[in-house]
Scaffold this active site. Structure first.
Site, PDB file in Angstrom:
ATOM      1  CG  ASP A 327      -2.104   1.107   1.254  1.00 31.40           C
ATOM      2  OD1 ASP A 327      -1.804   2.159  -0.286  1.00 31.40           O
ATOM      3  OD2 ASP A 327      -3.133   0.860   1.619  1.00 31.40           O
ATOM      4  CD  GLU A 521      -6.090   6.066   2.836  1.00 34.83           C
ATOM      5  OE1 GLU A 521      -5.658   5.664   3.305  1.00 34.83           O
ATOM      6  OE2 GLU A 521      -6.769   6.052   0.974  1.00 34.83           O
TER       7      GLU A 521
HETATM    8  C1  BGC Z   1      -4.969   3.443   0.589  1.00 34.28           C
HETATM    9  C2  BGC Z   1      -5.263   2.459  -0.571  1.00 34.28           C
HETATM   10  C3  BGC Z   1      -5.367   2.624  -1.996  1.00 34.28           C
HETATM   11  C4  BGC Z   1      -3.949   3.064  -1.949  1.00 34.28           C
HETATM   12  C5  BGC Z   1      -3.770   3.482  -3.240  1.00 34.28           C
HETATM   13  C6  BGC Z   1      -3.612   4.071   0.507  1.00 34.28           C
HETATM   14  O1  BGC Z   1      -4.015   5.077   0.629  1.00 34.28           O
HETATM   15  O2  BGC Z   1      -4.561   3.019   1.707  1.00 34.28           O
HETATM   16  O3  BGC Z   1      -6.734   1.744  -0.170  1.00 34.28           O
HETATM   17  O4  BGC Z   1      -5.354   1.859  -2.851  1.00 34.28           O
HETATM   18  O5  BGC Z   1      -3.926   4.286  -0.861  1.00 34.28           O
HETATM   19  O6  BGC Z   1      -4.290   5.239  -3.495  1.00 34.28           O
END
Ligand code: BGC
Length: 631
Positions: A327, A521
């Site tokens: 990630d 998030e």
């Molecule tokens: C998230 C992921 C996401 C990635 C790319 C991260 O901050 O946890 O779910 O796929 O960013 O955007």
């Protein structure tokens, strides 16, 4: 004995030692230089891997055998599109993947702008010595969410409420079509996390807290989006966030801005295997091409450093033959030393690293790590083989199947599907005296912050990472618009966001459409998810002028509503429905029956959280509604 030794160590006596040291360092350096050359030696080019009649494995092996070490490491780099310093770097470094993080849009955020941007990266990648096409990834969590004109489907929590595999597969297929029209071949979806705590700001990204349902819908999504029967290049799916995400402890986050996201997962191996692993096992069975390891930790170990779980369990026991992607920046959170962190993550089994910024340093570091034997060549080959396998499976090296036209984006057919999905995701939690469906209603008052606010009904991961509050998306229908469209002819509909209507104005029914503003998030971690004072006041005002009160919640998670609920005649949870607000109206006016059920337990008080996936509250008291409930 002492005297000669002393003499030996005088400056004069040190000379031989210095000489020996010099010879050692010199020959060491020469050895490494010669070795480096060896690693980067180019074998004679053969285009055998382009032969479509060979099996994918033969093609992968042929291509791999022609790659230099730096070319292999380049394939392991996943770079955020704005971090590509010079366009020539894409081919020079042989970058394996480019991503648009949420909101990573082209200068002109139009469908043409997207297609041109992605195509440019793709063409640049084909200019590399071996012409290996790049994977271009986005978070298409609920449709091609970065693009204003796209069809925005309900966030996963709503699809979870529908419980309908066929619907989910259709949504995935339509999303894939919209992505491919702009050249995108990789989606960081589906999320297979299991939320145990409604305070977590990513509950809505999950289908449910029920591992069986998540396994079922997750697999349906993968089959839908990776479907190669659709006449165009399919899209690579990503099962995420491996593993245990949703069980993080409150205030355990490693990110000082967050409360629970990126925290420590509170599960032992038994629970991990019993509850959190099955959705991933199902995803592997469904043929998922990539798995993303999350930003959470298990004990003190960041998941991207978890060799046992990634290599032994996922790749070994489950037999996952796709590639593991880390990630956003998570690899560098393993330690303060980038070199060491890369070594640990790659040795743990991460194949492609979402850097997402510094690719030059990454390629240099990993290259030295291999030369110093800190990472074996076999490990690098294994990682690259997995990445190439995915690219061959997608058909990226082959005669291009024609991509869908751009007008598939936000097409009528997709919007109809999304509207259906919305009505199937509605959950009716209360319906005193059968106030719903609304029939023979002459006057309606509509109020609330989410009634005429497309940004709110879409939620985050739409145009911007955190979403955009307000009415700004072309082609979308707000819930109020939907009510006006679907209500019976002759019904008077008045709207006042604050619930205050002209004196003397009364309605048979008041519809309060209230809920959360968008968040993504950790920014959505909230100690007590509830209705805002503004919405509570709108409901109170609306109550004064309405015979009956229907509340529609536009929310990414259960809110604490125990005190307010007795005063409402009906309650419908609409989750985050996306661009087609009319789907909510279809449910309210009985065009579609209510069939959705709660995909997650609904706490009565905050002391009950976390609630285990099988419904045990922390304080032992009763939930407001149990999972699977729905009238
Ligand atoms: C998230 C992921 C996401 C990635 C790319 C991260 O901050 O946890 O779910 O796929 O960013 O955007």
């Amino acid at each position: 004995m002492i005297q000669p030794l002393k003499r030996f160590f005088t400056l004069h006596g040190m000379l031989p030692l210095i000489l020996i040291l010099f010879v050692c360092v010199f020959s060491g350096a020469m050895f490494l230089i010669i070795q480096s050359k060896q690693y980067d030696k180019i074998v004679t080019y053969s285009g055998r891997y382009l032969n479509e009649t060979l099996s994918n494995e033969e093609r992968v092996n042929d291509l791999l055998s022609q790659m230099t070490l730096s070319e292999k490491i380049g394939q392991m780099a996943l770079v955020e599109k704005n971090s590509v310093r010079k366009s020539g770097d894409v081919s020079e470094y042989g970058i394996g993947g480019i991503l648009s993080g949420a909101g990573g849009k082209p200068d002109a955020n139009t469908v043409e702008g997207w297609r041109d941007m992605v195509t440019k990266f793709e063409q640049l990648s084909r200019e590399s010595r071996l012409g290996i096409p790049v994977l271009y990834g986005v978070d298409a969590n609920h449709g091609h969410g970065n693009v204003p004109a796209a069809t925005i489907f309900p966030h996963f929590i709503g699809l979870g409420a529908s419980g309908d595999e066929d619907l989910v597969a259709e949504v995935a297929r339509a999303t894939g079509e919209e992505l491919v029209a702009t050249g995108i071949n990789w989606s960081y979806s589906p999320t297979l996390d299991l939320p145990e705590d409604i305070r977590w700001g990513r509950v809505y990204e999950t289908f449910s807290s029920d591992p069986n349902l998540v396994a079922r819908l997750g697999s349906a999504y993968i089959r839908g989006i990776q479907n190669d029967d659709v006449g165009h290049v399919p899209v690579l799916a990503t099962a995420k966030h491996f593993i245990g995400a949703g069980s993080m402890g409150w205030e355990s986050s490693s990110n000082k801005n967050f409360l629970i996201d990126q925290g420590k997962i509170e599960v032992d191996e038994v629970k991990l295997r019993e509850i959190y692993l099955p959705p991933f096992a199902a995803a592997v069975d469904a043929g998922v091409g990539s798995v993303m390891v999350g930003l959470q930790s298990w004990g003190t170990t960041k998941l991207s450093a978890e060799k046992y779980l990634i290599t032994d369990v996922l790749k070994g026991e489950l037999g996952f033959d796709g590639f593991v992607v880390s990630d956003w920046y998570s690899v560098y959170e393993i330690s303060n030393f980038d070199f060491y962190s890369s070594v640990v993550a790659i040795n743990a089994g991460v194949d492609m690293i979402m850097l997402p910024f510094e690719y030059e340093t990454f390629v240099r570091n990993v290259s030295w790590a291999v030369k110093l034997r800190l990472i074996s060549e076999e490990r690098i080959d294994d990682a690259v083989r997995r990445i190439l396998r995915a690219k061959f499976k997608l058909g990226l090296f082959d005669e291009r199947k024609s991509a869908p036209e751009l007008d598939v984006i936000g097409s009528e057919a997709h919007r109809k599907l999304a509207r259906d999905a919305v009505s199937q995701s509605l959950v009716l939690l209360k319906n005193d005296s059968q106030v719903l469906p609304l029939k023979n209603v002459r006057s309606i008052h509509v109020a609330g912050s989410s009634a005429h606010n497309i940004g709110r009904q879409m939620g985050a991961w739409t145009i911007e990472w955190q979403g955009v509050d307000g009415n700004w998306v072309p082609g979308a229908t707000s819930i109020l618009d939907g009510i006006e469209e679907v209500s019976e002819e002759g019904t008077t509909i008045l709207f006042a966001e604050d619930g205050i209507f002209e004196e003397g104005s009364r309605a048979d029914v008041g519809i309060a459409v209230v809920g959360e503003a968008p968040y993504a998030e950790g920014w959505g971690d909230d100690p007590r998810p509830k209705l805002s004072d503004v919405d509570l006041s709108a409901i109170e005002e609306l109550r004064k002028t309405s015979e009956r009160l229907v509340v529609v919640l536009v929310t990414g998670r259960p809110l604490i509503i125990t005190n307010e609920l007795p005063d409402w005649d009906a309650l419908v949870v609409a989750w985050l429905p996306g661009s087609e607000g009319a789907g909510v109206a279809d449910g309210l006016f009985g065009k579609r029956p209510f069939t959705g059920t709660l995909p997650i337990h609904w706490p009565a008080i905050i002391k009950q959280v976390p609630v285990s996936t099988d419904g045990k509250t922390t304080d032992g008291t009763d939930l407001l509604f149990e999972r699977d409930f729905g009238l």
